[in-house]
Scaffold this active site. Structure first.
Site, PDB file in Angstrom:
ATOM      1  N   CYS A  28       9.664   4.232  -4.045  1.00  0.00           N
ATOM      2  CA  CYS A  28       8.285   4.937  -3.905  1.00  0.00           C
ATOM      3  C   CYS A  28       8.451   6.339  -4.498  1.00  0.00           C
ATOM      4  O   CYS A  28       9.740   6.833  -4.453  1.00  0.00           O
ATOM      5  CB  CYS A  28       8.099   4.992  -2.207  1.00  0.00           C
ATOM      6  N   LYS A  65       0.908  -3.440   4.430  1.00  0.00           N
ATOM      7  CA  LYS A  65       1.278  -2.017   4.782  1.00  0.00           C
ATOM      8  C   LYS A  65       0.277  -1.354   5.346  1.00  0.00           C
ATOM      9  O   LYS A  65      -0.993  -0.949   4.333  1.00  0.00           O
ATOM     10  CB  LYS A  65       2.103  -1.325   3.859  1.00  0.00           C
ATOM     11  N   LYS A 112       3.794  -4.469   7.938  1.00  0.00           N
ATOM     12  CA  LYS A 112       4.536  -3.192   8.321  1.00  0.00           C
ATOM     13  C   LYS A 112       3.275  -2.458   8.865  1.00  0.00           C
ATOM     14  O   LYS A 112       2.395  -2.173   7.984  1.00  0.00           O
ATOM     15  CB  LYS A 112       5.235  -2.273   7.196  1.00  0.00           C
TER      16      LYS A 112
END
Length: 332
Positions: free
Chosen positions: A127, A203, A256
């Site tokens: 990321c 996510k 997540k």
């Protein structure tokens, strides 16, 4: 005397009155070392070790401190880790150039980790947010995500980690089409059979990431991430995100956070039973469970939570509790 039961099928308690019989009623819920992945925070300073104030018993390590800590855990059964790099002196800029520079702590550490712990599976979070001056997970143009530029940079960073020795690259940025871009880069460099892609496919824009963002110093300088992380109430977008990543070649999928999203875990596993599924038990979950009691009480809550994640369909749980879980497993 009237019979209590209409038919034998209604007599359930005859099937779980004994501890061994109860285990037979819980298929695919065992917690073994290979079901656990340990997230670790890696500092630039090779000899540093810093406690994380918002997460008890969690530390940020320089590589010279991390290797001895991991060596002990590997001896107790640890099989895999997920690495997050933290920069303190390297510059942060709009494109996150420190994410894949030669001085990046992850790139420097990977060869040392492979040499010291050759059997440990090494996954790297991919990321830009820890490395950008604006704190967002992609490249911005006029204050909004530049899609093409973001995907290009994410693929570049993933390839750099792959070349440095990562077994798994795990893009957490949630940019559309970044799985294909990473896969293309791996193929172009003949790494497609040596490096896997773990997608943070489902996510959510959760309120449970606070301690992690404090640890990583990765909160956005302005705005939020709701335009590229999933709305907490949406199951359909999660289904579409998983479908997109499977179509682009993801080797593994992830949900997540964990416990509040077990319906998404079940939905994803039912749809893609042949893809190993990860759950990330995030920092907010860790903080809540850590405060749920003392000693055995907290451990009981933790293990029940893990069992429920396995029951819902998780094959591997990414958790900061990994050292404690290894202790509990060894005791049993």
């Amino acid at each position: 005397m009237n019979k209590l039961f209409i038919s034998p099928e209604h007599v359930l308690q005859g099937g779980y009155f004994h501890a061994t019989l109860r285990k037979l009623q819980e298929p695919n819920t065992s917690i073994e070392p290979h079901n656990i992945m340990y997230p670790v925070f890696l500092l630039q300073d090779d000899d540093a070790m810093q406690a994380v104030s918002s997460m008890p018993n969690v530390y940020r390590y320089g590589i010279n401190k991390l290797i001895p800590a991991l060596t002990e855990l590997v001896e107790r059964g640890l099989k895999s880790i997920l690495i997050f790099g933290i920069v303190e002196t390297l510059p942060k800029d709009p494109t996150g150039s420190s994410a894949d520079c030669l001085e990046n702590p992850v790139i420097k550490a990977l060869p040392k980790l492979k040499a010291a712990l050759p059997d440990l599976l090494l996954a790297c979070d991919v990321c830009l947010c820890p490395y950008t001056s604006h704190g967002h997970c992609g490249v911005l143009h006029n204050g909004v995500i530049d899609h093409a530029g973001s995907v290009k940079r994410i693929a570049e960073v993933a390839l750099a980690y792959a070349k440095a020795g990562a077994h798994i690259v795990a893009p957490s940025d949630m940019m559309d089409n970044r799985i294909k871009a990473i896969k293309d880069a791996l193929f172009d460099n003949k790494l497609q059979n040596q490096v896997s892609v773990l997608s943070y496919s489902c996510k959510f824009a959760s309120s449970m990431y606070g301690p992690f963002r404090d640890t990583m110093k990765s909160s956005p300088m302005a705005g939020d991430r709701k335009c590229y992380q999933l709305p907490p109430g949406s199951s359909t977008l999660a289904a579409r995100a998983a479908a997109r990543d499977v179509a682009e070649g993801a080797d593994f999928l992830m949900v997540k956070p964990g416990l509040p999203y077990l319906d998404i875990v079940r939905q994803t596993k039912d749809k893609y039973p042949n893809h190993p599924l990860f759950i990330y038990q995030v920092s907010g979950e860790y903080a809540m469970i850590s405060r749920s009691g003392e000693g055995d009480d907290m451990e009981t809550v933790l293990m029940e939570t893990l069992l429920c994640m396995r029951r819902a369909g998780a094959d591997c749980i990414i958790t900061y509790f990994a050292p404690l879980i290894l202790n509990i497993i060894s005791m049993k």
